[in-house]
Design an enzyme around this catalytic site. Sequence first.
Site, PDB file in Angstrom:
ATOM      1  N   ASP A 104      -8.041  -5.108   0.118  1.00  0.00           N
ATOM      2  CA  ASP A 104      -8.531  -5.980  -0.961  1.00  0.00           C
ATOM      3  C   ASP A 104      -8.178  -7.445  -0.782  1.00  0.00           C
ATOM      4  OD1 ASP A 104      -7.727  -3.155  -2.705  1.00  0.00           O
ATOM      5  OD2 ASP A 104      -9.736  -4.015  -2.799  1.00  0.00           O
ATOM      6  N   HIS A 112       0.860  -1.185   0.000  1.00  0.00           N
ATOM      7  CA  HIS A 112       0.000   0.000   0.000  1.00  0.00           C
ATOM      8  C   HIS A 112       0.896   1.235   0.000  1.00  0.00           C
ATOM      9  CE1 HIS A 112      -3.176   2.814   1.182  1.00  0.00           C
ATOM     10  NE2 HIS A 112      -4.023   1.867   0.853  1.00  0.00           N
TER      11      HIS A 112
HETATM   12  C1  SDX Z   1      -6.338   0.174  -2.669  1.00  0.00           C
HETATM   13  O1  SDX Z   1      -4.461   4.655  -1.917  1.00  0.00           O
HETATM   14  C2  SDX Z   1      -5.386   4.064  -1.283  1.00  0.00           C
HETATM   15  O2  SDX Z   1      -5.754   4.478  -0.208  1.00  0.00           O
HETATM   16  C3  SDX Z   1      -5.990   2.867  -1.968  1.00  0.00           C
HETATM   17  C4  SDX Z   1      -7.001   2.063  -1.169  1.00  0.00           C
HETATM   18  C5  SDX Z   1      -8.256   2.847  -0.896  1.00  0.00           C
HETATM   19  O3  SDX Z   1      -8.961   2.522   0.070  1.00  0.00           O
HETATM   20  O4  SDX Z   1      -8.571   3.746  -1.725  1.00  0.00           O
HETATM   21  O5  SDX Z   1      -6.437   1.666   0.067  1.00  0.00           O
HETATM   22  C6  SDX Z   1      -7.435   0.814  -1.923  1.00  0.00           C
HETATM   23  O6  SDX Z   1      -6.126   0.501  -3.796  1.00  0.00           O
HETATM   24  C7  SDX Z   1      -5.444  -0.811  -1.958  1.00  0.00           C
HETATM   25  C8  SDX Z   1      -4.253  -1.285  -2.847  1.00  0.00           C
HETATM   26  C9  SDX Z   1      -4.749  -2.386  -3.762  1.00  0.00           C
HETATM   27  N1  SDX Z   1      -3.731  -2.751  -4.737  1.00  0.00           N
HETATM   28  C10 SDX Z   1      -3.091  -3.930  -4.703  1.00  0.00           C
HETATM   29  O7  SDX Z   1      -3.247  -4.764  -3.810  1.00  0.00           O
HETATM   30  C11 SDX Z   1      -2.173  -4.179  -5.893  1.00  0.00           C
HETATM   31  C12 SDX Z   1      -0.838  -4.778  -5.396  1.00  0.00           C
HETATM   32  N2  SDX Z   1      -0.137  -3.735  -4.671  1.00  0.00           N
HETATM   33  C13 SDX Z   1       0.871  -2.988  -5.435  1.00  0.00           C
HETATM   34  O8  SDX Z   1       0.556  -2.757  -6.775  1.00  0.00           O
HETATM   35  C14 SDX Z   1       1.392  -1.791  -4.651  1.00  0.00           C
HETATM   36  O9  SDX Z   1       1.655  -2.229  -3.391  1.00  0.00           O
HETATM   37  C15 SDX Z   1       0.540  -0.543  -4.554  1.00  0.00           C
HETATM   38  C16 SDX Z   1       0.131  -0.033  -5.890  1.00  0.00           C
HETATM   39  C17 SDX Z   1      -0.687  -0.782  -3.742  1.00  0.00           C
HETATM   40  C18 SDX Z   1       1.391   0.499  -3.846  1.00  0.00           C
HETATM   41  O10 SDX Z   1       2.459   0.728  -4.662  1.00  0.00           O
HETATM   42  P1  SDX Z   1       3.592   1.800  -4.269  1.00  0.00           P
HETATM   43  O11 SDX Z   1       3.327   2.507  -3.000  1.00  0.00           O
HETATM   44  O12 SDX Z   1       3.848   2.611  -5.490  1.00  0.00           O
HETATM   45  O13 SDX Z   1       4.756   0.869  -3.917  1.00  0.00           O
HETATM   46  P2  SDX Z   1       5.993   0.684  -4.820  1.00  0.00           P
HETATM   47  O14 SDX Z   1       5.553   0.313  -6.196  1.00  0.00           O
HETATM   48  O15 SDX Z   1       6.875   1.859  -4.672  1.00  0.00           O
HETATM   49  O16 SDX Z   1       6.650  -0.589  -4.101  1.00  0.00           O
HETATM   50  C19 SDX Z   1       7.720  -0.446  -3.216  1.00  0.00           C
HETATM   51  C20 SDX Z   1       8.470  -1.766  -3.369  1.00  0.00           C
HETATM   52  C21 SDX Z   1       8.869  -2.051  -4.809  1.00  0.00           C
HETATM   53  O17 SDX Z   1      10.006  -2.874  -4.774  1.00  0.00           O
HETATM   54  P3  SDX Z   1      11.489  -2.162  -4.915  1.00  0.00           P
HETATM   55  O18 SDX Z   1      11.460  -1.392  -6.225  1.00  0.00           O
HETATM   56  O19 SDX Z   1      11.623  -1.264  -3.708  1.00  0.00           O
HETATM   57  O20 SDX Z   1      12.438  -3.324  -4.953  1.00  0.00           O
HETATM   58  O21 SDX Z   1       7.604  -2.847  -2.985  1.00  0.00           O
HETATM   59  C22 SDX Z   1       7.373  -3.679  -4.103  1.00  0.00           C
HETATM   60  C23 SDX Z   1       7.713  -2.865  -5.340  1.00  0.00           C
HETATM   61  O22 SDX Z   1       8.119  -3.724  -6.408  1.00  0.00           O
HETATM   62  N3  SDX Z   1       5.950  -4.031  -4.060  1.00  0.00           N
HETATM   63  C24 SDX Z   1       5.487  -5.258  -4.292  1.00  0.00           C
HETATM   64  C25 SDX Z   1       4.113  -5.169  -4.099  1.00  0.00           C
HETATM   65  N4  SDX Z   1       3.765  -3.915  -3.775  1.00  0.00           N
HETATM   66  C26 SDX Z   1       4.923  -3.217  -3.754  1.00  0.00           C
HETATM   67  N5  SDX Z   1       6.116  -6.409  -4.630  1.00  0.00           N
HETATM   68  C27 SDX Z   1       5.313  -7.496  -4.804  1.00  0.00           C
HETATM   69  N6  SDX Z   1       3.960  -7.485  -4.623  1.00  0.00           N
HETATM   70  C28 SDX Z   1       3.338  -6.346  -4.273  1.00  0.00           C
HETATM   71  N7  SDX Z   1       2.015  -6.333  -4.109  1.00  0.00           N
END
Ligand code: SDX
Length: 427
Positions: A365, A308
Amino acid sequence: MGKKYVNAALSESHDKNSMPVLEGTMGPHAVDIQAMYEQHGLLAFDPGFRSTASCKSAITFVDGGAGVLLYRGYPIDELAQHSNFVEVAYLLMFGELPDDSELARFRASIEQHNLLHEQVLSFYHGFRRDAHPMAVMVGVVGALSAFYHDIMDIRDPRDRINAAIRLIAKMPSIAAASYTYSIGRPQRYPNNNLDYASNFLQMLFGAPNKEYEVDPILARALDRILILHADHEQNASTSTVRMAASSGANPFACIAAGIASLWGPAHGGANEAVLKMLVDIGTPKNIPKVIARAKDKSDSFRLMGFGHRIYKNFDPRSKVIQQSAREVLAHLGKDDPLLDIAMQLEEIALKDEYFIERKLYPNVDFYSGILLRAMGFPVNMFTAVFAVARTAGWASHWLELQEESHGIDRPRQLYIGKTLRHYPKKK
Ligand code: SDX
C-alpha cells in the site's frame, strides 16, 4: 488450573504423539491440533492467528522472511511483467496458466457477465452522493446475492465457476458505478472491444459526451496493479470470505463480507491512509516528526503503508508499484512531490533502529496510492481498486473451500468472564 506448560499438560494425558506434524510443499510445517481439545481438553490460544494455519491451500504462497510471493508457484514479479489480470485470475481459479483457447473462452465468459442488471443500478440511488465507494460496494455486492440466489446451486461445480466468473466480471462495473454515481455522471456500460483494465478505465473516466481514449501506459499500469493485488494467502479479508463461505452462504454475500474487511485502514484501506498521511506530512522537513510519532507508544499513530504481519522483508509488490509510479509520472510528465516525500520517508525509516528491529518495511500500500493518484483516481477509490483485484483471489479461495469439507469455521475462546451466578430474587 495454575500456569502450566504444554508439555506438562499434554504428558498428563494420552500419548504425546496424538498431534502429528503436517508438511506442506513449501513453508512452515504445522502441528495438527484438531484432536487436541477432544484428547487433552486443551485449546490453543492464538487471537491474531500469528501461529495458526486456518486451512490447507494451494493458491498463493508467501515467504515473509525472504519477501517472496507466488501465485500457484509463479513469482509475482514475473506475472506482473509477463502476464495480464485475466490470465492471472484464471491461474488463481484453476491452478494452471491457460492455453490460448482456454484464455479466449475465459475472457469471453467474463465479457458475457460484465453487465449489471438494470435494477442493480437503482441500489446506488439509495446512497448519498458522498457515500464512500467501499460502503457502496459492500451494499451493492451484497445485494447481488438477491439476484443470483435461486438460480445458483453452489453444490454444482459449474454453478460455482459461473458465480466466480460473474463476480470477477462485474466488480469493475460495480466499482466504476460507485465513482460515477458520486460525481453525478451516468454509469457507463462495459465495452467488450477493450481489455479488462482498459474497460475499467473507460467506465471510470469516460463521459457520455465525448470519446474516451484509453492510454495504453495507464491501462498497463492498472492491469499490473490488479495482478499485484489479486491474492495474498489467508489475509484478513480472504479469511473473512472463507469463514462466511464455510456456513454455505451465498458467494456474493461472502464477497461483500470480504469487501467490508478489506476496507479497514490496517488492511486494504491503508492505501488511502498512506496518501492522507503523505499529504499531512506535506514537506520532507516534517518527516522526523512523523517518524517520532510512529515510534511513540503513547501515540496511536502508525506509519501507514509500513509493516506487515507476514513480510519481515520488502513486500515484493511494493517495489513493482514504486517502479510503475515512476514510469506513469514520467509518461504523464507529472511530478508528484508526494513521491519524493514517500521515498525520503522510506529511506529514513529503513535506517531507523525502531523499524529495523521490528522488521518494518514498505508494503503493497505504500506506493499504490501515489500511482493511483497519478492515474487520476480519487483517494476514496483506492481501496475500491484493491477490491476489484482481490475479487479474483476471494473467488478462488471460495472455490477451493467448496472442495474441502472441514465444515463450518467455529473458533473457540479462552473465557475470562463471570463464573456461574444466579438472578437475584426480587425482595
Ligand atoms: C495489507 O495480510 C495481508 O496479506 C495484507 C495485505 C494483502 O495483500 O492482503 O498484504 C494487504 O493489508 C498490507 C498492510 C497494510 N496496512 C498498513 O500499512 C497499516 C500500517 N501497518 C500496521 O498497522 C501493521 O504493520 C500491520 C497491521 C500491517 C501488521 O501488524 P502486526 O503484524 O499485528 O504487527 P504488530 O502490531 O504486532 O507490530 C509489531 C511491532 C509493534 O511494536 P512493539 O509492540 O513490538 O513495540 O511493530 C510496530 C507495532 O507497534 N508496528 C508499527 C507499524 N506496524 C507495526 N509501528 C509503527 N508503524 C507501523 N506501521
